[in-house]
Design a protein around this motif. Structure first.
Motif, short mmCIF file in Angstrom:
data_model
loop_
_atom_site.label_atom_id
_atom_site.label_comp_id
_atom_site.label_asym_id
_atom_site.label_seq_id
_atom_site.Cartn_x
_atom_site.Cartn_y
_atom_site.Cartn_z
N THR A 80 35.59 -49.06 44.06
CA THR A 80 36.81 -48.80 43.29
C THR A 80 36.46 -48.53 41.84
O THR A 80 36.97 -47.58 41.23
CB THR A 80 37.79 -49.99 43.40
OG1 THR A 80 38.14 -50.17 44.76
CG2 THR A 80 39.04 -49.75 42.58
N ALA A 81 35.58 -49.34 41.27
CA ALA A 81 35.17 -49.14 39.87
C ALA A 81 34.47 -47.80 39.70
O ALA A 81 34.69 -47.10 38.71
CB ALA A 81 34.27 -50.29 39.43
N ARG A 82 33.64 -47.42 40.67
CA ARG A 82 32.96 -46.11 40.61
C ARG A 82 33.97 -44.96 40.65
O ARG A 82 33.82 -43.97 39.94
CB ARG A 82 31.98 -45.97 41.76
CG ARG A 82 30.67 -46.65 41.53
CD ARG A 82 29.66 -46.27 42.60
NE ARG A 82 28.45 -47.04 42.42
CZ ARG A 82 27.83 -47.71 43.38
NH1 ARG A 82 28.29 -47.70 44.62
NH2 ARG A 82 26.74 -48.38 43.12
N ASN A 83 34.97 -45.09 41.51
CA ASN A 83 35.99 -44.04 41.60
C ASN A 83 36.75 -43.88 40.29
O ASN A 83 37.01 -42.77 39.84
CB ASN A 83 36.97 -44.34 42.74
CG ASN A 83 36.34 -44.16 44.10
OD1 ASN A 83 35.36 -43.45 44.27
ND2 ASN A 83 36.90 -44.83 45.10
N VAL A 84 37.09 -45.00 39.67
CA VAL A 84 37.78 -44.94 38.38
C VAL A 84 36.86 -44.32 37.33
O VAL A 84 37.27 -43.45 36.56
CB VAL A 84 38.27 -46.34 37.93
CG1 VAL A 84 38.80 -46.30 36.50
CG2 VAL A 84 39.32 -46.87 38.89
N LEU A 85 35.59 -44.74 37.33
CA LEU A 85 34.63 -44.20 36.38
C LEU A 85 34.48 -42.68 36.55
O LEU A 85 34.49 -41.94 35.57
CB LEU A 85 33.28 -44.88 36.53
CG LEU A 85 32.15 -44.36 35.64
CD1 LEU A 85 32.51 -44.48 34.16
CD2 LEU A 85 30.84 -45.09 35.95
N GLU A 86 34.38 -42.23 37.79
CA GLU A 86 34.26 -40.78 38.05
C GLU A 86 35.48 -40.05 37.51
O GLU A 86 35.37 -38.98 36.92
CB GLU A 86 34.10 -40.52 39.54
CG GLU A 86 32.73 -40.90 40.07
CD GLU A 86 32.63 -40.79 41.58
OE1 GLU A 86 33.53 -40.21 42.22
OE2 GLU A 86 31.63 -41.30 42.14
N GLY A 87 36.66 -40.63 37.70
CA GLY A 87 37.89 -40.02 37.18
C GLY A 87 37.89 -39.96 35.66
O GLY A 87 38.30 -38.97 35.07
N LEU A 88 37.43 -41.04 35.04
CA LEU A 88 37.37 -41.06 33.57
C LEU A 88 36.37 -40.03 33.05
O LEU A 88 36.64 -39.34 32.07
CB LEU A 88 36.98 -42.46 33.09
CG LEU A 88 38.04 -43.53 33.24
CD1 LEU A 88 37.45 -44.91 33.02
CD2 LEU A 88 39.19 -43.28 32.26
N GLU A 89 35.22 -39.94 33.72
CA GLU A 89 34.20 -38.99 33.28
C GLU A 89 34.65 -37.54 33.53
O GLU A 89 34.43 -36.67 32.69
CB GLU A 89 32.88 -39.27 33.98
CG GLU A 89 32.25 -40.56 33.51
CD GLU A 89 31.00 -40.96 34.29
OE1 GLU A 89 30.22 -41.75 33.74
OE2 GLU A 89 30.81 -40.50 35.43
N ALA A 90 35.29 -37.29 34.65
CA ALA A 90 35.77 -35.95 34.96
C ALA A 90 36.86 -35.53 33.98
O ALA A 90 36.91 -34.41 33.51
CB ALA A 90 36.29 -35.88 36.39
N GLY A 91 37.74 -36.47 33.66
CA GLY A 91 38.82 -36.19 32.72
C GLY A 91 38.28 -35.93 31.32
O GLY A 91 38.85 -35.16 30.56
N GLY A 92 37.19 -36.57 30.98
CA GLY A 92 36.60 -36.40 29.65
C GLY A 92 35.95 -35.04 29.48
O GLY A 92 35.93 -34.48 28.39
N THR A 93 35.44 -34.46 30.56
CA THR A 93 34.79 -33.16 30.45
C THR A 93 35.80 -32.03 30.46
O THR A 93 35.52 -30.95 30.01
CB THR A 93 33.79 -32.93 31.60
OG1 THR A 93 34.48 -33.04 32.84
CG2 THR A 93 32.65 -33.93 31.53
N ALA A 94 37.01 -32.30 30.96
CA ALA A 94 38.02 -31.26 31.05
C ALA A 94 38.69 -31.03 29.71
O ALA A 94 39.31 -30.01 29.49
CB ALA A 94 39.07 -31.64 32.10
N SER A 95 38.64 -32.01 28.79
CA SER A 95 39.34 -31.83 27.53
C SER A 95 38.52 -31.12 26.49
O SER A 95 37.42 -30.88 26.53
CB SER A 95 39.80 -33.13 26.93
OG SER A 95 39.35 -34.28 27.50
#
Length: 117
Positions: free
Chosen positions: A102-117
């Motif tokens: 679960t923590a990895r999934n959240v981390l992946e989402g945070l990292e993916a969202g950071g590269t999109a901005s």
């Protein structure tokens, strides 16, 4: 939660600070995942519980910055993660893999969202 304060004080964006907290949480949980030290395991789970409690509290307050659907998703995730965390504290044979995943999934989402901005 010292990890959160350290990450936030390093002038990181909110998303970067959140990602760093999840990186540290993953490392902490992985370090006790297969060990036999119940005290260290429960301390790691307690950190997990505190982080998700902060997330749950933050998403319970309407600040207008996060869509209601996303806030509800995080509140549900926090609830499920904390419930499993309690079970894992009570049963030292229960795997920590779901918490780590679960923590990895959240981390992946945070990292993916950071590269999109």
């Amino acid at each position: 939660m010292n990890a959160y304060r350290l990450a936030a004080s390093a002038s990181l964006s909110d998303r970067e600070a959140d990602a760093e907290c999840f990186r540290r949480l993953i490392a902490t949980l992985e370090s006790v995942e297969h060990g036999g030290d119940v005290i260290r395991r429960n301390q790691a789970i307690a950190k997990h519980q505190r982080l998700w409690s902060l997330i749950q509290r933050a998403n319970a307050v309407e600040a207008g910055m996060v869509e209601t659907e996303d806030r509800l998703l995080f509140a549900r995730m926090a609830d499920q993660a904390q419930r499993y965390g309690i079970r894992a504290m009570l049963d030292s044979t229960l795997s920590l893999s779901p918490l780590i995943e679960t923590a990895r999934n959240v981390l992946e989402g945070l990292e993916a969202g950071g590269t999109a901005s």
